[in-house]
Design a protein around this motif. Structure first.
Motif, mmCIF file in Angstrom:
data_model
loop_
_atom_site.group_PDB
_atom_site.id
_atom_site.type_symbol
_atom_site.label_atom_id
_atom_site.label_comp_id
_atom_site.label_asym_id
_atom_site.label_seq_id
_atom_site.Cartn_x
_atom_site.Cartn_y
_atom_site.Cartn_z
ATOM 1 N N ALA A 1 -4.283 8.247 1.203
ATOM 2 C CA ALA A 1 -4.909 7.388 1.919
ATOM 3 C C ALA A 1 -4.640 6.291 2.168
ATOM 4 O O ALA A 1 -4.500 5.734 3.414
ATOM 5 C CB ALA A 1 -5.806 7.577 1.225
ATOM 6 N N ALA A 2 -4.254 5.434 1.203
ATOM 7 C CA ALA A 2 -3.138 3.714 1.214
ATOM 8 C C ALA A 2 -2.020 4.229 2.203
ATOM 9 O O ALA A 2 -2.152 3.326 3.201
ATOM 10 C CB ALA A 2 -2.889 3.101 0.036
ATOM 11 N N ARG A 3 -1.201 5.029 2.013
ATOM 12 C CA ARG A 3 -0.089 5.127 2.748
ATOM 13 C C ARG A 3 -0.078 5.257 4.180
ATOM 14 O O ARG A 3 -0.098 4.763 5.527
ATOM 15 C CB ARG A 3 1.052 6.209 2.457
ATOM 16 C CG ARG A 3 1.839 6.361 1.566
ATOM 17 C CD ARG A 3 2.469 7.258 0.849
ATOM 18 N NE ARG A 3 3.054 6.991 -0.199
ATOM 19 C CZ ARG A 3 4.449 7.167 -0.424
ATOM 20 N NH1 ARG A 3 4.620 8.341 -0.109
ATOM 21 N NH2 ARG A 3 4.761 6.697 -1.719
ATOM 22 N N LEU B 1 0.932 -1.521 0.507
ATOM 23 C CA LEU B 1 0.026 0.289 0.058
ATOM 24 C C LEU B 1 1.062 1.369 -0.280
ATOM 25 O O LEU B 1 0.588 2.498 -0.585
ATOM 26 C CB LEU B 1 -0.415 -0.066 1.351
ATOM 27 C CG LEU B 1 -2.289 -1.248 1.114
ATOM 28 C CD1 LEU B 1 -2.397 -1.249 2.280
ATOM 29 C CD2 LEU B 1 -2.909 -0.747 -0.023
ATOM 30 N N TRP B 2 2.028 1.056 0.896
ATOM 31 C CA TRP B 2 3.027 2.620 1.047
ATOM 32 C C TRP B 2 3.255 2.584 -0.645
ATOM 33 O O TRP B 2 3.140 3.427 -1.182
ATOM 34 C CB TRP B 2 3.777 2.180 1.704
ATOM 35 C CG TRP B 2 4.866 3.691 1.594
ATOM 36 C CD1 TRP B 2 5.704 4.099 1.384
ATOM 37 C CD2 TRP B 2 5.280 4.717 2.648
ATOM 38 N NE1 TRP B 2 6.576 5.001 1.567
ATOM 39 C CE2 TRP B 2 5.617 5.584 2.284
ATOM 40 C CE3 TRP B 2 4.030 5.052 3.441
ATOM 41 C CZ2 TRP B 2 5.964 6.922 2.796
ATOM 42 C CZ3 TRP B 2 4.012 6.061 3.909
ATOM 43 C CH2 TRP B 2 4.767 6.954 3.801
ATOM 44 N N ALA C 1 13.676 6.453 3.726
ATOM 45 C CA ALA C 1 13.141 6.699 2.733
ATOM 46 C C ALA C 1 11.700 6.588 2.782
ATOM 47 O O ALA C 1 11.659 8.046 1.720
ATOM 48 C CB ALA C 1 13.253 5.487 1.778
ATOM 49 N N MET C 2 10.661 6.397 3.321
ATOM 50 C CA MET C 2 9.657 6.420 3.752
ATOM 51 C C MET C 2 9.549 7.809 4.185
ATOM 52 O O MET C 2 8.638 8.879 3.583
ATOM 53 C CB MET C 2 9.272 5.197 4.870
ATOM 54 C CG MET C 2 9.252 4.084 4.404
ATOM 55 S SD MET C 2 8.594 2.625 5.106
ATOM 56 C CE MET C 2 6.902 3.193 5.490
ATOM 57 N N VAL D 1 0.648 12.471 6.484
ATOM 58 C CA VAL D 1 2.248 10.856 6.284
ATOM 59 C C VAL D 1 2.894 10.796 7.308
ATOM 60 O O VAL D 1 3.346 9.761 7.761
ATOM 61 C CB VAL D 1 1.906 10.751 4.953
ATOM 62 C CG1 VAL D 1 2.606 9.377 4.449
ATOM 63 C CG2 VAL D 1 0.272 10.529 3.810
ATOM 64 N N HIS D 2 3.581 12.367 7.310
ATOM 65 C CA HIS D 2 4.582 12.584 7.870
ATOM 66 C C HIS D 2 4.246 12.600 9.622
ATOM 67 O O HIS D 2 5.269 11.709 9.792
ATOM 68 C CB HIS D 2 4.922 14.099 7.583
ATOM 69 C CG HIS D 2 6.650 14.246 8.493
ATOM 70 N ND1 HIS D 2 7.265 14.925 7.862
ATOM 71 C CD2 HIS D 2 6.517 14.797 9.931
ATOM 72 C CE1 HIS D 2 7.718 14.901 9.267
ATOM 73 N NE2 HIS D 2 7.325 15.307 10.527
#
Length: 231
Positions: free
Chosen positions: A73-75, A66-67, A94-95, A104-105
């Motif tokens: 939204a998937a993340r 998903l990432w 990296a993410m 997300v952060h």
């Protein structure tokens, strides 16, 4: 007899496609418009998103797939269903560098990195990074240490850096440095007066709009309010 730890079900393309389709169906243009004003690129109500993650349960392989989609939204779902301890330091680095949007952060740092054995190594790696978003993550982890595990931190040195750099630091780095300043003032009485003085001179977030019954992020006000609650 040797027992083996059960492994999560293997994620395949169909699993990822199903989740993406479900999230797309939940996308609300009004929510998306609000989120985009704050820098986020999805329109899924977070309560509904958490419900999707709860149904999927912990599944690290699916989380990685998903990432990799890059979908905001998937993340977020990925961060909720991942196993933080299975990520390597370079993978987390990296993410962070490809995190799309403040939500997300924030979830990556608070739901994954803070539960990782690599947390301190990443704090040191990120702290002086030239990318303000990455450096802000280093300061966020420093804020946690100031509060929970300050041994070994050079707190006066942190105040020096804040005094020199916070006024002109870009968002979100300025916000993260301000949080460190406030936490030093709240939890370290010997440095409280200096922390308040720095906040008063720099006036960072002094005029930030604050909702009723919420504490202002202006460090001197924040420190005074939290210290008063300590009794």
């Amino acid at each position: 007899m040797t027992t083996q730890t059960p492994q999560p079900p293997r994620a395949d393309v169909a699993d990822v496609s199903d989740v993406l389709a479900e999230l797309a169906a939940l996308d609300d243009p009004k929510v998306r418009a609000i989120n985009e004003r704050h820098g986020d690129d999805h329109g899924v109500n977070l309560t509904a998103l958490r419900a999707v993650a709860k149904r999927l349960k912990t599944n690290h392989e699916l989380a990685q797939h998903l990432w990799a989609t890059g979908d905001g939204a998937a993340r977020l779902v990925a961060l909720l269903i991942a196993r933080p301890k299975l990520f390597g330091a370079d993978e987390l680095d990296a993410m962070l560098r490809e995190a799309n949007g403040p939500k997300v952060h924030y979830w990556l740092i608070n739901y994954v990195v803070k539960k990782s054995a690599h947390k301190e190594a990443l704090r040191q790696r990120w702290f002086d990074d030239p990318d303000p978003a990455v450096a802000s993550a280093g300061w966020e982890l420093t804020t946690e240490r100031v509060h929970k595990n300050p041994e070994g931190l050079d707190l006066p040195g942190l105040l020096d850096l804040i005094e020199q750099q916070m006024k002109d630091a870009p968002d979100p780095l300025q916000w993260a440095m301000n949080e460190t300043l406030a936490q030093i003032g709240i939890h370290h009485p010997a440095l409280r007066a200096r922390a308040i003085g720095i906040g008063e001179r720099l006036e960072v977030l002094k005029d930030y709009p604050t909702a009723p019954n919420c504490t202002s992020p202006f460090a001197p006000t924040w420190i005074a309010e939290m210290v008063s609650r300590q009794g």
